[in-house]
Motif scaffolding. Structure first.
Motif, PDB file in Angstrom:
ATOM      1  N   LEU A 114       0.830  -1.209   0.000  1.00  0.00           N
ATOM      2  CA  LEU A 114       0.000   0.000   0.000  1.00  0.00           C
ATOM      3  C   LEU A 114       0.864   1.259   0.000  1.00  0.00           C
ATOM      4  O   LEU A 114       0.558   2.237  -0.687  1.00  0.00           O
ATOM      5  N   PHE A 115       1.966   1.229   0.763  1.00  0.00           N
ATOM      6  CA  PHE A 115       2.858   2.386   0.812  1.00  0.00           C
ATOM      7  C   PHE A 115       3.493   2.635  -0.553  1.00  0.00           C
ATOM      8  O   PHE A 115       3.625   3.779  -1.000  1.00  0.00           O
ATOM      9  N   THR A 116       3.877   1.549  -1.241  1.00  0.00           N
ATOM     10  CA  THR A 116       4.483   1.678  -2.561  1.00  0.00           C
ATOM     11  C   THR A 116       3.492   2.282  -3.552  1.00  0.00           C
ATOM     12  O   THR A 116       3.835   3.171  -4.344  1.00  0.00           O
ATOM     13  N   MET A 117       2.241   1.804  -3.526  1.00  0.00           N
ATOM     14  CA  MET A 117       1.223   2.346  -4.423  1.00  0.00           C
ATOM     15  C   MET A 117       0.958   3.820  -4.130  1.00  0.00           C
ATOM     16  O   MET A 117       0.797   4.640  -5.048  1.00  0.00           O
ATOM     17  N   LEU A 118       0.938   4.160  -2.828  1.00  0.00           N
ATOM     18  CA  LEU A 118       0.710   5.550  -2.434  1.00  0.00           C
ATOM     19  C   LEU A 118       1.869   6.425  -2.888  1.00  0.00           C
ATOM     20  O   LEU A 118       1.667   7.537  -3.397  1.00  0.00           O
ATOM     21  N   PHE A 119       3.081   5.912  -2.762  1.00  0.00           N
ATOM     22  CA  PHE A 119       4.265   6.655  -3.185  1.00  0.00           C
ATOM     23  C   PHE A 119       4.226   6.927  -4.690  1.00  0.00           C
ATOM     24  O   PHE A 119       4.498   8.044  -5.144  1.00  0.00           O
ATOM     25  N   ALA A 154       1.624   7.065  -6.590  1.00  0.00           N
ATOM     26  CA  ALA A 154       0.552   8.022  -6.878  1.00  0.00           C
ATOM     27  C   ALA A 154       1.016   9.448  -6.600  1.00  0.00           C
ATOM     28  O   ALA A 154       0.741  10.365  -7.383  1.00  0.00           O
ATOM     29  N   TYR A 155       1.768   9.643  -5.502  1.00  0.00           N
ATOM     30  CA  TYR A 155       2.267  10.976  -5.173  1.00  0.00           C
ATOM     31  C   TYR A 155       3.308  11.445  -6.189  1.00  0.00           C
ATOM     32  O   TYR A 155       3.360  12.619  -6.536  1.00  0.00           O
ATOM     33  N   GLU A 207       1.450  12.744  -9.078  1.00  0.00           N
ATOM     34  CA  GLU A 207       0.832  14.041  -8.808  1.00  0.00           C
ATOM     35  C   GLU A 207       1.867  15.164  -8.840  1.00  0.00           C
ATOM     36  O   GLU A 207       1.618  16.238  -9.380  1.00  0.00           O
ATOM     37  N   ILE A 238       1.185  13.041   4.022  1.00  0.00           N
ATOM     38  CA  ILE A 238       1.376  11.596   3.963  1.00  0.00           C
ATOM     39  C   ILE A 238       0.908  10.991   5.283  1.00  0.00           C
ATOM     40  O   ILE A 238       1.345  11.433   6.352  1.00  0.00           O
ATOM     41  N   CYS A 297      -0.494   4.734 -11.964  1.00  0.00           N
ATOM     42  CA  CYS A 297      -1.793   5.022 -11.349  1.00  0.00           C
ATOM     43  C   CYS A 297      -2.848   3.958 -11.627  1.00  0.00           C
ATOM     44  O   CYS A 297      -3.965   4.061 -11.119  1.00  0.00           O
ATOM     45  N   GLN A 302      -5.062   2.192  -8.859  1.00  0.00           N
ATOM     46  CA  GLN A 302      -6.144   2.910  -8.174  1.00  0.00           C
ATOM     47  C   GLN A 302      -7.383   3.074  -9.051  1.00  0.00           C
ATOM     48  O   GLN A 302      -8.319   3.782  -8.685  1.00  0.00           O
TER      49      GLN A 302
END
Length: 253
Positions: free
Chosen positions: A20-25, A27-28, A31, A127, A205, A208
């Protein structure tokens, strides 16, 4: 057997947060790339405006104070606010929003007729579980002023020295970054329909993606966000003399 179950549970408890952290990273990162592209394009348009304004100040009004007043950091910011496209994106991530972009240090045309824009701004991302991430980004844009008959070079040399825009793998050059032919034709499809048409998830992305996704006719991936940097065409700013391509039929000469 119980030991095996316990081991699997521990591994899952470790692997899931990391995933989850990797996917969030990712995505950021996407952005931030979109923010930087938006700011840069707005600054390019601002530089082009100033290049035209220099011509007016030098050849029509001949008022040096008019030019000095026009190239203040505050005036540049006003112009930038008019040209920037995605207000919501900057309001979300740039500290101070559009007004948080600084042009301090920008300078008037030098002896060779160039305007230098110095751009600085802070990007902040909240974050989860930590205090957030804030980083300052810088851009430097050097734009040749339109000096008309007072230019230091001949008209032919000036024509070859002017800047044009070329997309990666493009077959024509463009005289303005805002040419619609430089913007990809983004379409909305259902995720199922996109997969059925051969599109695969974007590595940045795609994870998501909901029921609706974004695709382009020339692309091979579907995206969950229209602001994904992979949806933006890579455009380079080059001198016309360095480009061996015909002009765009829409914005070219």
């Amino acid at each position: 057997m119980d030991n095996n179950r316990g081991s699997v549970s521990i591994e899952a408890a470790i692997a899931l947060p990391m995933f989850l952290f990797t996917m969030l990273f990712l995505a950021y990162v996407s952005e931030i790339s979109a923010v930087r592209a938006t700011v840069y394009e707005g600054c390019i348009e601002t530089a082009e405006y100033m290049a035209e304004y220099v011509y007016l100040a030098n050849n029509i009004s001949e008022d040096e104070n008019l030019l000095n007043d026009a190239l203040t950091a505050g005036t540049l910011l006003v112009r930038f606010n008019e040209y920037v496209d995605n207000d919501a994106l900057l309001e979300k991530y740039v500290v101070g929003g559009k007004n948080g972009v600084s042009f301090l240090g920008s300078s008037l045309p030098d002896d060779h007729g160039y305007i230098d824009l110095e751009i600085r701004y802070f990007v902040h991302i909240d974050i989860p579980l930590i205090n957030g991430f804030t980083h300052m980004y810088k851009e430097h844009i050097r734009q040749r002023a339109y000096l008309g008959s007072a230019a230091l070079q001949s008209e032919t040399e000036e024509e070859e020295d002017r800047y044009v825009f070329v997309a990666k793998n493009g077959v024509v050059y463009h005289t303005t970054r805002s040419c619609t032919y430089l913007s990809p034709d983004i379409q909305v499809m259902s995720k199922t329909g996109a997969a059925g048409s051969g599109y695969t998830p974007c590595e940045y992305c795609g994870a998501q993606a909901g029921d609706s996704v974004y695709v382009t006719g020339s692309g091979s991936r579907y995206h969950s966000s229209k602001q994904c940097s992979r949806l933006m065409r890579t455009v380079e700013r080059k001198k016309l003399s360095e480009v061996n391509l015909p002009p765009c039929s829409k914005c070219g000469d």
